[in-house]
Design an enzyme around this catalytic site. Structure first.
Site, PDB file in Angstrom:
ATOM      1  N   ARG A 249       1.153 -12.062  -7.045  1.00  0.00           N
ATOM      2  CA  ARG A 249       1.444 -12.984  -5.614  1.00  0.00           C
ATOM      3  C   ARG A 249       1.242 -13.938  -6.401  1.00  0.00           C
ATOM      4  O   ARG A 249       0.545 -14.291  -6.323  1.00  0.00           O
ATOM      5  CB  ARG A 249       0.845 -12.365  -4.529  1.00  0.00           C
ATOM      6  CG  ARG A 249      -0.338 -12.273  -4.198  1.00  0.00           C
ATOM      7  CD  ARG A 249      -0.572 -12.370  -2.639  1.00  0.00           C
ATOM      8  NE  ARG A 249      -1.679 -11.955  -2.507  1.00  0.00           N
ATOM      9  CZ  ARG A 249      -2.930 -12.864  -2.628  1.00  0.00           C
ATOM     10  NH1 ARG A 249      -2.401 -14.426  -2.914  1.00  0.00           N
ATOM     11  NH2 ARG A 249      -4.069 -12.455  -2.575  1.00  0.00           N
ATOM     12  N   HIS A 253      -2.232 -14.609   0.278  1.00  0.00           N
ATOM     13  CA  HIS A 253      -2.032 -12.979   1.062  1.00  0.00           C
ATOM     14  C   HIS A 253      -1.517 -12.113   1.556  1.00  0.00           C
ATOM     15  O   HIS A 253      -0.739 -11.913   1.912  1.00  0.00           O
ATOM     16  CB  HIS A 253      -3.734 -12.537   1.059  1.00  0.00           C
ATOM     17  CG  HIS A 253      -3.480 -11.267   1.567  1.00  0.00           C
ATOM     18  ND1 HIS A 253      -3.386  -9.803   1.261  1.00  0.00           N
ATOM     19  CD2 HIS A 253      -3.973 -10.570   2.931  1.00  0.00           C
ATOM     20  CE1 HIS A 253      -3.868  -8.919   1.468  1.00  0.00           C
ATOM     21  NE2 HIS A 253      -4.468  -9.154   2.689  1.00  0.00           N
ATOM     22  N   TYR A 262     -10.530 -19.038  -3.278  1.00  0.00           N
ATOM     23  CA  TYR A 262     -11.450 -17.980  -4.646  1.00  0.00           C
ATOM     24  C   TYR A 262     -10.758 -17.678  -5.482  1.00  0.00           C
ATOM     25  O   TYR A 262     -11.211 -16.849  -6.686  1.00  0.00           O
ATOM     26  CB  TYR A 262     -10.884 -16.217  -3.616  1.00  0.00           C
ATOM     27  CG  TYR A 262      -9.705 -16.048  -3.161  1.00  0.00           C
ATOM     28  CD1 TYR A 262      -8.509 -15.880  -4.076  1.00  0.00           C
ATOM     29  CD2 TYR A 262      -8.899 -16.094  -1.640  1.00  0.00           C
ATOM     30  CE1 TYR A 262      -7.044 -15.332  -3.775  1.00  0.00           C
ATOM     31  CE2 TYR A 262      -7.935 -16.165  -1.343  1.00  0.00           C
ATOM     32  CZ  TYR A 262      -7.148 -15.296  -2.413  1.00  0.00           C
ATOM     33  OH  TYR A 262      -5.727 -15.063  -1.721  1.00  0.00           O
TER      34      TYR A 262
HETATM   35  C1  LIG Z   1      -8.194   0.599   6.140  1.00  0.00           C
HETATM   36  C2  LIG Z   1      -8.118  -0.430   5.581  1.00  0.00           C
HETATM   37  N1  LIG Z   1      -9.005  -1.785   5.413  1.00  0.00           N
HETATM   38  C3  LIG Z   1      -9.411  -2.939   4.716  1.00  0.00           C
HETATM   39  C4  LIG Z   1      -8.438  -3.663   6.118  1.00  0.00           C
HETATM   40  C5  LIG Z   1      -8.041  -5.153   5.724  1.00  0.00           C
HETATM   41  N2  LIG Z   1      -7.047  -5.622   4.214  1.00  0.00           N
HETATM   42  C6  LIG Z   1      -5.597  -5.580   4.472  1.00  0.00           C
HETATM   43  S1  LIG Z   1      -4.689  -6.038   3.079  1.00  0.00           S
HETATM   44  C7  LIG Z   1      -6.696  -5.630   2.167  1.00  0.00           C
HETATM   45  C8  LIG Z   1      -5.773  -6.193   0.690  1.00  0.00           C
HETATM   46  C9  LIG Z   1      -5.348  -4.988  -0.148  1.00  0.00           C
HETATM   47  O1  LIG Z   1      -5.558  -5.011  -1.486  1.00  0.00           O
HETATM   48  P1  LIG Z   1      -4.084  -4.965  -2.063  1.00  0.00           P
HETATM   49  O2  LIG Z   1      -4.225  -2.967  -2.090  1.00  0.00           O
HETATM   50  O3  LIG Z   1      -3.967  -4.883  -3.098  1.00  0.00           O
HETATM   51  O4  LIG Z   1      -2.841  -4.965  -1.435  1.00  0.00           O
HETATM   52  P2  LIG Z   1      -1.982  -6.686  -1.633  1.00  0.00           P
HETATM   53  O5  LIG Z   1      -2.418  -6.757  -0.407  1.00  0.00           O
HETATM   54  O6  LIG Z   1      -2.772  -7.256  -2.774  1.00  0.00           O
HETATM   55  O7  LIG Z   1      -0.485  -6.716  -1.630  1.00  0.00           O
HETATM   56  C10 LIG Z   1      -7.293  -5.351   3.013  1.00  0.00           C
HETATM   57  C11 LIG Z   1      -8.431  -5.098   2.514  1.00  0.00           C
HETATM   58  C12 LIG Z   1      -6.823  -2.905   5.818  1.00  0.00           C
HETATM   59  N3  LIG Z   1      -5.527  -3.306   6.362  1.00  0.00           N
HETATM   60  N4  LIG Z   1      -7.011  -1.585   5.833  1.00  0.00           N
END
Ligand SMILES: Cc1ncc(C[n+]2csc(CCOP(=O)(O)OP(=O)(O)O)c2C)c(N)n1
Ligand SMILES: [Mg+2]
Length: 356
Positions: A249, A253, A262
């Site tokens: 990306r 985020h 970071y």
């Molecule tokens: C169960 C849960 N835990 C934590 C979060 C907080 N959270 C939101 S996005 C994220 C990161 C996810 O990363 P990834 O799966 O790599 O997807 P990307 O955002 O990079 O598309 C987290 C930990 C959440 N939304 N749901």
């Protein structure tokens, strides 16, 4: 399993010549048009958020080939389970722009699937959509329907229990589910090396005895072909596939995040943009085949602006949400605990509680 399947190089050259037999020029042009369109949508959304006209937004710029290529491989009745970053996939599978804007402006109606399509609401709780996608795929299989369920996930989702439960169940019941992981290298601020000691995400498929593939997620031809093979396997009763699409990306985020905190944001995003962009490489290829030119580009961008502006206007003119709307559009039959909550809200508002 560390090999990355690539068909179209970042320089717009073909690694696999036979693609020209499998994909007609009109499909290739459509892929390009869709990617340019969703990028314009994404940029507009960030602007709207910055202007205070939309809530927090999760941009996907850089991941267009993964999302557009995978969704274009589907047919109308297939199920799509997006995360909060996969609006390009939803739009490609038929979700209206207006509804995507509504979702990010805080309206429940932003999650309604278009008639005849099975597009689920964007899933914010990480990885939970994967088990739902196994459920719908299992149902399709039991009903004898020729449908697949495509679940999107990020690299971060592969550390969740739901990831493993979904893969396990899908493997046991050989459900027609495709798990499409966009490995963009980060779960918010956590780089992949700190998330897992696995060399790849695709290799996790081995543990569940399902097919695992790693592809260049910025190469729309590779994504589309890999998806088509996964769909063929699903239709043949051979069960699920885990696809790991390597991508990045470019931006934050979400609009609430600052990636400079970071990672070396400037350097990394410039490198991916200049050296591996999904749109640039397809444009080079199409221009070489005389399938695209500057005039078509300008026309496409103008059309995109008009469509996007119209959808923004419709979404902004949409009636203001009411608190009780949050109970709508989720369950076909509302379960008791939801009914109780609804009544509690009503008691509160009847007493003159805040309806703002
Ligand atoms: C169960 C849960 N835990 C934590 C979060 C907080 N959270 C939101 S996005 C994220 C990161 C996810 O990363 P990834 O799966 O790599 O997807 P990307 O955002 O990079 O598309 C987290 C930990 C959440 N939304 N749901
Ligand atoms: Mg990620």
């Amino acid at each position: 399993m560390t090999d990355v399947y690539q068909v179209l190089t970042p320089q717009g050259e073909l690694n696999v010549k036979k693609i020209e037999e499998k994909m007609d020029p009109a499909t290739m042009v459509k892929m390009y048009e869709n990617m340019v369109f969703v990028r314009a949508f994404d940029r507009k959304s960030v602007i709207l958020q910055r202007q205070g006209r939309m809530g927090t937004y999760a941009p996907f710029e850089g991941q267009e080939a993964s999302q557009v290529g995978s969704a274009m491989a589907l047919t109308a009745g297939d199920w799509l389970f997006p995360t909060y970053r996969d609006h390009a996939a939803s739009i490609t599978h038929g979700q209206s722009l207006m509804r995507v804007f509504l979702y990010w402006m805080g309206h429940m109606e932003g999650s309604i699937s278009p008639e005849g399509k099975n597009i689920m609401p964007p899933c914010v709780p990480i990885a939970t959509q994967m088990v739902h996608a196994v459920g719908t795929a299992w149902a399709s299989k039991l009903k004898g329907e020729k449908k697949v369920s495509l679940a999107y996930l990020g690299d971060g989702a592969t550390s969740e229990g739901d990831f493993h439960e979904a893969l396990n169940f899908a493997g046991v019941y050989k459900t027609p589910t495709i798990f499409f992981c966009q490995n963009n290298g980060f779960a918010i601020s956590v780089p992949f090396e700190l998330q897992s000691s696995s060399a790849t995400i695709a290799q996790r498929a081995l543990a569940y005895d399902i097919k695992g593939v790693r592809v260049d997620g910025n190469d729309i031809f590779a994504v589309w072909l890999t998806m088509k093979e996964a769909i063929e396997r699903a239709h043949a009763g051979e069960g699920p596939t885990l696809i790991e699409a390597m991508t990045f990306r470019y931006g934050a985020h979400t609009t609430a995040d600052d990636p400079k905190k970071y990672r070396d944001q400037e350097k990394l995003s410039q490198e991916w943009r200049n050296e591996r962009d999904p749109i640039t490489r397809l444009r080079i290829y199409l221009e070489k085949r005389n399938l695209w030119n500057q005039e078509k580009e300008e026309h496409l961008l103008k059309q995109a602006d008009v469509k996007i502006d119209q959808a923004v206007q419709e979404a902004e003119e949409y009636p203001k949400s009411k608190p009780e709307d949050m109970f709508k559009h989720v369950f076909a039959e509302s379960p008791w605990m939801i009914q109780e909550q609804e009544q509690e809200l009503k008691r509160f508002t009847d007493k003159g509680g805040d309806r703002a």
